[in-house]
Structure formats: structure tokens, C-alpha cells
Design a protein around this motif. Structure first.
Motif, PDB file in Angstrom:
ATOM      1  N   GLY A  19       0.834  -1.194   0.000  1.00 12.74           N
ATOM      2  CA  GLY A  19       0.000   0.000   0.000  1.00 12.74           C
ATOM      3  C   GLY A  19       0.866   1.239   0.000  1.00 12.74           C
ATOM      4  O   GLY A  19       2.063   1.184   0.294  1.00 12.74           O
ATOM      5  N   GLY A  20       0.278   2.374  -0.341  1.00 15.08           N
ATOM      6  CA  GLY A  20       1.031   3.622  -0.389  1.00 15.08           C
ATOM      7  C   GLY A  20       1.938   3.683  -1.606  1.00 15.08           C
ATOM      8  O   GLY A  20       1.815   2.897  -2.548  1.00 15.08           O
ATOM      9  N   TYR A  21       2.867   4.634  -1.546  1.00 12.41           N
ATOM     10  CA  TYR A  21       3.786   4.900  -2.645  1.00 12.41           C
ATOM     11  C   TYR A  21       5.187   5.035  -2.081  1.00 12.41           C
ATOM     12  O   TYR A  21       5.383   5.547  -0.978  1.00 12.41           O
ATOM     13  CB  TYR A  21       3.408   6.204  -3.349  1.00 12.41           C
ATOM     14  CG  TYR A  21       1.986   6.204  -3.844  1.00 12.41           C
ATOM     15  CD1 TYR A  21       1.672   5.742  -5.112  1.00 12.41           C
ATOM     16  CD2 TYR A  21       0.960   6.650  -3.018  1.00 12.41           C
ATOM     17  CE1 TYR A  21       0.356   5.724  -5.556  1.00 12.41           C
ATOM     18  CE2 TYR A  21      -0.357   6.644  -3.455  1.00 12.41           C
ATOM     19  CZ  TYR A  21      -0.649   6.172  -4.715  1.00 12.41           C
ATOM     20  OH  TYR A  21      -1.939   6.150  -5.141  1.00 12.41           O
ATOM     21  N   TYR A  22       6.195   4.614  -2.851  1.00 16.50           N
ATOM     22  CA  TYR A  22       7.561   4.657  -2.328  1.00 16.50           C
ATOM     23  C   TYR A  22       8.581   4.822  -3.443  1.00 16.50           C
ATOM     24  O   TYR A  22       8.297   4.608  -4.620  1.00 16.50           O
ATOM     25  CB  TYR A  22       7.876   3.381  -1.558  1.00 16.50           C
ATOM     26  CG  TYR A  22       8.284   2.222  -2.450  1.00 16.50           C
ATOM     27  CD1 TYR A  22       9.597   1.776  -2.462  1.00 16.50           C
ATOM     28  CD2 TYR A  22       7.381   1.607  -3.296  1.00 16.50           C
ATOM     29  CE1 TYR A  22       9.979   0.729  -3.294  1.00 16.50           C
ATOM     30  CE2 TYR A  22       7.748   0.569  -4.119  1.00 16.50           C
ATOM     31  CZ  TYR A  22       9.060   0.133  -4.114  1.00 16.50           C
ATOM     32  OH  TYR A  22       9.443  -0.891  -4.931  1.00 16.50           O
ATOM     33  N   VAL A  23       9.794   5.158  -3.039  1.00 19.07           N
ATOM     34  CA  VAL A  23      10.965   5.092  -3.890  1.00 19.07           C
ATOM     35  C   VAL A  23      12.159   4.819  -2.973  1.00 19.07           C
ATOM     36  O   VAL A  23      12.266   5.391  -1.887  1.00 19.07           O
ATOM     37  CB  VAL A  23      11.188   6.381  -4.726  1.00 19.07           C
ATOM     38  CG1 VAL A  23      11.468   7.596  -3.843  1.00 19.07           C
ATOM     39  CG2 VAL A  23      12.289   6.179  -5.753  1.00 19.07           C
ATOM     40  N   ARG A  24      13.009   3.908  -3.384  1.00 15.50           N
ATOM     41  CA  ARG A  24      14.219   3.616  -2.614  1.00 15.50           C
ATOM     42  C   ARG A  24      15.214   4.742  -2.846  1.00 15.50           C
ATOM     43  O   ARG A  24      15.503   5.094  -3.992  1.00 15.50           O
ATOM     44  CB  ARG A  24      14.806   2.281  -3.055  1.00 15.50           C
ATOM     45  CG  ARG A  24      15.948   1.823  -2.189  1.00 15.50           C
ATOM     46  CD  ARG A  24      16.348   0.421  -2.573  1.00 15.50           C
ATOM     47  NE  ARG A  24      17.376  -0.085  -1.691  1.00 15.50           N
ATOM     48  CZ  ARG A  24      17.827  -1.317  -1.739  1.00 15.50           C
ATOM     49  NH1 ARG A  24      17.324  -2.172  -2.613  1.00 15.50           N
ATOM     50  NH2 ARG A  24      18.763  -1.711  -0.916  1.00 15.50           N
ATOM     51  N   LYS A  25      15.715   5.311  -1.753  1.00 10.99           N
ATOM     52  CA  LYS A  25      16.618   6.457  -1.856  1.00 10.99           C
ATOM     53  C   LYS A  25      18.048   6.136  -1.468  1.00 10.99           C
ATOM     54  O   LYS A  25      18.975   6.705  -2.036  1.00 10.99           O
ATOM     55  CB  LYS A  25      16.112   7.614  -0.973  1.00 10.99           C
ATOM     56  CG  LYS A  25      14.850   8.263  -1.475  1.00 10.99           C
ATOM     57  CD  LYS A  25      14.926   8.733  -2.904  1.00 10.99           C
ATOM     58  CE  LYS A  25      15.878   9.871  -3.128  1.00 10.99           C
ATOM     59  NZ  LYS A  25      15.942  10.333  -4.520  1.00 10.99           N
ATOM     60  N   LEU A  26      18.239   5.289  -0.468  1.00 10.78           N
ATOM     61  CA  LEU A  26      19.584   5.030   0.033  1.00 10.78           C
ATOM     62  C   LEU A  26      19.803   3.538   0.249  1.00 10.78           C
ATOM     63  O   LEU A  26      18.876   2.829   0.631  1.00 10.78           O
ATOM     64  CB  LEU A  26      19.800   5.728   1.375  1.00 10.78           C
ATOM     65  CG  LEU A  26      19.633   7.240   1.426  1.00 10.78           C
ATOM     66  CD1 LEU A  26      19.674   7.714   2.881  1.00 10.78           C
ATOM     67  CD2 LEU A  26      20.712   7.931   0.618  1.00 10.78           C
ATOM     68  N   ALA A  27      21.019   3.118   0.021  1.00 12.56           N
ATOM     69  CA  ALA A  27      21.449   1.770   0.379  1.00 12.56           C
ATOM     70  C   ALA A  27      22.921   1.864   0.771  1.00 12.56           C
ATOM     71  O   ALA A  27      23.722   2.470   0.043  1.00 12.56           O
ATOM     72  CB  ALA A  27      21.265   0.790  -0.767  1.00 12.56           C
ATOM     73  N   SER A  28      23.267   1.299   1.901  1.00 10.30           N
ATOM     74  CA  SER A  28      24.648   1.345   2.358  1.00 10.30           C
ATOM     75  C   SER A  28      25.558   0.629   1.364  1.00 10.30           C
ATOM     76  O   SER A  28      25.197  -0.426   0.837  1.00 10.30           O
ATOM     77  CB  SER A  28      24.760   0.657   3.720  1.00 10.30           C
ATOM     78  OG  SER A  28      26.120   0.587   4.121  1.00 10.30           O
ATOM     79  N   PRO A  29      26.743   1.195   1.123  1.00 15.14           N
ATOM     80  CA  PRO A  29      27.705   0.485   0.275  1.00 15.14           C
ATOM     81  C   PRO A  29      28.355  -0.686   1.024  1.00 15.14           C
ATOM     82  O   PRO A  29      28.967  -1.550   0.408  1.00 15.14           O
ATOM     83  CB  PRO A  29      28.732   1.560  -0.081  1.00 15.14           C
ATOM     84  CG  PRO A  29      28.660   2.523   1.062  1.00 15.14           C
ATOM     85  CD  PRO A  29      27.228   2.509   1.529  1.00 15.14           C
ATOM     86  N   HIS A  30      28.183  -0.711   2.333  1.00 15.84           N
ATOM     87  CA  HIS A  30      28.728  -1.790   3.153  1.00 15.84           C
ATOM     88  C   HIS A  30      27.687  -2.887   3.276  1.00 15.84           C
ATOM     89  O   HIS A  30      26.485  -2.617   3.291  1.00 15.84           O
ATOM     90  CB  HIS A  30      29.124  -1.259   4.535  1.00 15.84           C
ATOM     91  CG  HIS A  30      30.065  -0.098   4.453  1.00 15.84           C
ATOM     92  ND1 HIS A  30      31.388  -0.227   4.100  1.00 15.84           N
ATOM     93  CD2 HIS A  30      29.855   1.221   4.645  1.00 15.84           C
ATOM     94  CE1 HIS A  30      31.961   0.962   4.090  1.00 15.84           C
ATOM     95  NE2 HIS A  30      31.052   1.867   4.416  1.00 15.84           N
TER      96      HIS A  30
END
Length: 165
Positions: A19-30
Motif C-alpha cells: 500500500g502507499g507509494y515509495y521510492v528507494r533512496k539510500l542503500a549502504s555500500p557496506h
């Protein structure tokens, strides 16, 4: 205040399966290894819920930190392992007990709803170790009514009758 449509367009949000709306913004390089699978140490999304499009009951195997950004307050609804039900308000009015950030513990069954009609809430959600759909479970009403029969009203409101394809 921006409209929900303005936020969706500006941030490039897409429909989320829960449900709702999203976008992935960050992901750790580690990375770290979880159940034999490599994961980022954390991931983070922008997440916009509306009064007509809540976050349905689901479960994660990682902690998820919610951060309030804009719009109306929302309620995080949790069905706990002991069969109890609890709510937490996330929003800007800290004088009324709303929180600007909140941690949903790994293993909690939870969903969220916006506290005002015809409105939205914009938050960020950070998952650690990082989010992976293999660690994500959506629930049907029948499944939750079998395990949490004392809370039929909220289950019927925030659980799918049948899971989306």
C-alpha cells in the motif's frame, strides 16, 4: 502544504505492494550476511501513505525506523506475538505525544494509516540490515484472524482479503 500528487511526482514515487507509494533512496555500500544472503547494512525509502491507501499488515525480519517529514500524522498499528495490539502516532505534534521517529522491531506484524480524511503522510523508512523482499511477508485477514482473533476490526481494515498479485 504540497498535495500528495505533487509529492508523488516530485519524488518519483511508485505504488508499493503493501500500500502507499515509495521510492528507494539510500542503500549502504557496506554489506552484511543474513541467512546466507549478502545485504546492505541499511536501506531507506521515501514512503507516502494516504487516507485511502494505507500500509497493510506485514512483517519484516529487520528493524524499521520511521521518520516523519510532511502531511498529517499517521498511526503505526502493531499486532504483537503475545496476541496484543498497540498503536504509535508518528507526526509533527510532539506536544500531543506524536513521535518524529519510531522503531518497529523485527518480527512485529504492522501496518499504518493516515489520521485525517482525504490526506497523506510522508515519511522515510530505514531498514537495517537492508530491506529484501525475501524478508517481507504480507498477511491475509484469515491468517491474522486465526492468530489475533481479539482484534477483528483493525485486521479487517488493514489486512488484505486476498494478497495482491
Amino acid at each position: 502544504m504540497k498535495t500528495q500528487q505533487e509529492w508523488v511526482k516530485e519524488l518519483g514515487l511508485e505504488p508499493h505492494p503493501e500500500g502507499g507509494y515509495y521510492v528507494r533512496k539510500l542503500a549502504s555500500p557496506h554489506t552484511t550476511t543474513v541467512n546466507g544472503n549478502e545485504r546492505p547494512l541499511y536501506t531507506s525509502i521515501y514512503f507516502l501513505l494516504t487516507s485511502n491507501n494505507p500500509s497493510h499488515f506485514h512483517q519484516l525480519k529487520s528493524d524499521e525506523v520511521w521518520y516523519y517529514h510532511a502531511g498529517h500524522a499517521l498511526t503505526v498499528h502493531e499486532l504483537l506475538e503475545d496476541g496484543s495490539y498497540t498503536t504509535t502516532e508518528i507526526g509533527p505534534d510532539t506536544a500531543k505525544g506524536e513521535l518524529l521517529q519510531y522503531v518497529v522491531k523485527a518480527g512485529s506484524i504492522f501496518g499504518s494509516s493516515v489520521n485525517a480524511d482525504d490526506s497523506y503522510s510522508l515519511v522515510s523508512c530505514m531498514v537495517s540490515p537492508g530491506f529484501d523482499y525475501r524478508d517481507f511477508t504480507l498477511f491475509t485477514q484469515a491468517e491474522l484472524l486465526a492468530s489475533h482473533s481479539n482484534h477483528p476490526e483493525i485486521i479487517k481494515e488493514l489486512a488484505f482479503e486476498t494478497l495482491p498479485e
